[in-house]
Design a protein around this motif. Structure first.
Motif, short mmCIF file in Angstrom:
data_model
loop_
_atom_site.label_atom_id
_atom_site.label_comp_id
_atom_site.label_asym_id
_atom_site.label_seq_id
_atom_site.Cartn_x
_atom_site.Cartn_y
_atom_site.Cartn_z
N LEU A 114 0.82 -1.21 0.00
CA LEU A 114 0.00 0.00 0.00
C LEU A 114 0.86 1.26 0.00
CD1 LEU A 114 -2.69 -0.95 2.68
CD2 LEU A 114 -2.75 -1.36 0.21
N GLU A 115 0.27 2.33 -0.52
CA GLU A 115 0.92 3.63 -0.41
C GLU A 115 0.88 4.07 1.06
OE1 GLU A 115 2.43 5.19 -2.78
OE2 GLU A 115 1.82 3.85 -4.41
N THR A 116 1.85 4.87 1.45
CA THR A 116 1.93 5.32 2.83
C THR A 116 0.63 5.99 3.27
OG1 THR A 116 4.31 5.65 2.60
CG2 THR A 116 3.24 6.73 4.46
N THR A 117 0.02 6.74 2.37
CA THR A 117 -1.21 7.46 2.71
C THR A 117 -2.40 6.53 2.88
OG1 THR A 117 -1.56 7.82 0.34
CG2 THR A 117 -0.50 9.60 1.60
N ASP A 118 -2.28 5.28 2.42
CA ASP A 118 -3.38 4.33 2.53
C ASP A 118 -3.26 3.41 3.74
OD1 ASP A 118 -4.60 5.26 0.22
OD2 ASP A 118 -3.47 3.91 -1.08
N LEU A 119 -2.19 3.55 4.52
CA LEU A 119 -2.02 2.71 5.69
C LEU A 119 -3.08 3.04 6.74
CD1 LEU A 119 1.87 2.77 6.12
CD2 LEU A 119 0.46 0.91 5.20
N PRO A 120 -3.48 2.05 7.55
CA PRO A 120 -4.48 2.31 8.60
C PRO A 120 -4.00 3.39 9.57
CG PRO A 120 -4.16 -0.05 8.30
CD PRO A 120 -3.09 0.63 7.50
N ASP A 121 -4.95 4.06 10.19
CA ASP A 121 -4.62 5.14 11.12
C ASP A 121 -3.87 4.65 12.35
OD1 ASP A 121 -5.89 6.90 9.42
OD2 ASP A 121 -7.81 6.75 10.48
N ASP A 122 -4.09 3.37 12.73
CA ASP A 122 -3.50 2.87 13.96
C ASP A 122 -2.14 2.19 13.76
OD1 ASP A 122 -4.62 0.79 12.55
OD2 ASP A 122 -5.38 -0.27 14.32
N VAL A 123 -1.48 2.44 12.62
CA VAL A 123 -0.15 1.87 12.39
C VAL A 123 0.86 2.61 13.28
CG1 VAL A 123 1.72 1.62 10.73
CG2 VAL A 123 -0.61 1.07 10.06
N SER A 124 1.50 1.86 14.17
CA SER A 124 2.48 2.45 15.08
C SER A 124 3.80 2.69 14.35
CB SER A 124 2.72 1.51 16.25
OG SER A 124 3.34 0.31 15.79
N PRO A 125 4.66 3.52 14.91
CA PRO A 125 5.99 3.72 14.29
C PRO A 125 6.75 2.41 14.14
CG PRO A 125 5.56 5.43 15.91
CD PRO A 125 4.45 4.45 16.04
N ALA A 126 6.63 1.50 15.12
CA ALA A 126 7.33 0.22 15.04
C ALA A 126 6.79 -0.62 13.89
CB ALA A 126 7.18 -0.54 16.36
N LEU A 127 5.47 -0.65 13.73
CA LEU A 127 4.88 -1.41 12.63
C LEU A 127 5.23 -0.77 11.30
CD1 LEU A 127 3.12 -3.59 11.44
CD2 LEU A 127 1.10 -2.19 11.94
N ARG A 128 5.22 0.55 11.24
CA ARG A 128 5.59 1.24 10.00
C ARG A 128 7.02 0.85 9.58
NH1 ARG A 128 3.04 5.59 7.64
NH2 ARG A 128 1.69 5.73 9.49
N ALA A 129 7.90 0.71 10.57
CA ALA A 129 9.28 0.29 10.28
C ALA A 129 9.31 -1.15 9.78
CB ALA A 129 10.14 0.45 11.52
N ASP A 130 8.51 -2.03 10.41
CA ASP A 130 8.44 -3.43 9.97
C ASP A 130 7.92 -3.54 8.54
OD1 ASP A 130 9.40 -4.39 12.35
OD2 ASP A 130 7.44 -5.02 13.15
N VAL A 131 6.91 -2.73 8.23
CA VAL A 131 6.35 -2.74 6.87
C VAL A 131 7.39 -2.26 5.87
CG1 VAL A 131 4.61 -1.68 5.37
CG2 VAL A 131 3.96 -2.51 7.65
N GLY A 132 8.13 -1.23 6.23
CA GLY A 132 9.20 -0.75 5.35
C GLY A 132 10.26 -1.81 5.12
N THR A 133 10.62 -2.53 6.18
CA THR A 133 11.60 -3.62 6.05
C THR A 133 11.06 -4.72 5.16
OG1 THR A 133 12.52 -3.17 8.25
CG2 THR A 133 12.91 -5.34 7.32
N ALA A 134 9.79 -5.06 5.33
CA ALA A 134 9.17 -6.10 4.50
C ALA A 134 9.17 -5.70 3.03
CB ALA A 134 7.75 -6.38 4.98
#
Length: 235
Positions: A151-171
């Motif tokens: 997904l585009e960054t703007t389409d991520l759920p509102d409750d995505v934490s900074p840690a999860l955002r980092a995990d998604v970037g790594t994935a």
């Protein structure tokens, strides 16, 4: 991105669907009283809903009156993303038997990750069950991360934490996601993205308790199957 509405347009329909979800999550058949308790409704209401579902073959009752999902549900499930399931199932089967792990196909459904198809290994002594229809927030688990990575960054759920955002970037960067104890205690998962033209973001994943294989080896096997599925569907 938002999940399902908190206020259903039809309470009766919502309760009927909830019964199907409860039965899908159950390890075995449930009594009418069990179902009424889980829906927090009177037994008579649960009974009327079950009779309607039974008339349509969506649930069945045994001689003792215990309720389970009916065969009609399998036919309906097979019609969901039929082409995707048809192409994915042989690959899921091959992965499950080669790795000795339950392998499944997950897709994005609103704010949740839902299992569309699942195959358990043929000769494993023990395996982790991952039943079709199982769902959890897309913000937990390896399949969810692999889906969010598409997904585009703007389409991520509102409750995505900074840690999860980092995990998604790594994935997204390495091509696979991992999780441990996020959805089921003690269970580990590896998932790869399955982006398909014109379809919801999907992922192929395995779940296991312990293995001698490392995550990269597992991911490499998953990526090979993902590529074959994309080639078959996207041409």
């Amino acid at each position: 991105m938002t999940g399902r509405s908190a206020t259903p347009a039809s309470q009766t329909l919502s309760r009927g669907i909830r019964i199907l979800e409860v039965l899908a999550d159950a390890r075995g058949a449930l009594t009418i009283d069990d179902i009424a308790g889980r829906l927090d409704v009177h037994r008579s209401i649960a009974y009327r809903l079950l009779r309607t579902l039974e008339d349509h073959g969506l649930v069945t009752r045994d001689a003792s009156g215990a309720v389970s999902l009916g065969a009609r549900m399998a036919a309906l499930a097979a019609g969901v993303a039929h082409d995707l399931q048809a192409e994915a199932l042989p690959e899921l089967t091959a992965i499950a038997n080669e790795l000795g792990m339950t392998c499944f196909l997950a897709v994005l459904d609103g704010g949740e990750c839902i299992t569309l198809a699942s195959v358990e290994p043929r000769h494993a002594v023990a395996s982790v069950a991952q039943r079709p229809g199982a769902r959890h927030p897309v913000t937990v688990g390896a399949p969810g991360k692999a889906i969010l990575a598409q997904l585009e960054t703007t389409d991520l759920p509102d409750d995505v934490s900074p840690a999860l955002r980092a995990d998604v970037g790594t994935a997204a960067a390495r091509g696979y996601a991992t999780s441990h104890d996020e959805v089921i205690p003690t269970v580990q998962s590896v998932a790869v993205p399955l982006p398909l033209r014109g379809q919801r973001p999907a992922a192929i994943a395995v779940v296991h308790v312990a293995t001698d294989l490392d995550d990269e080896e597992i991911a490499a096997r998953l990526r090979r199957s993902a590529a074959l599925i994309r080639e078959a569907l996207d041409g």
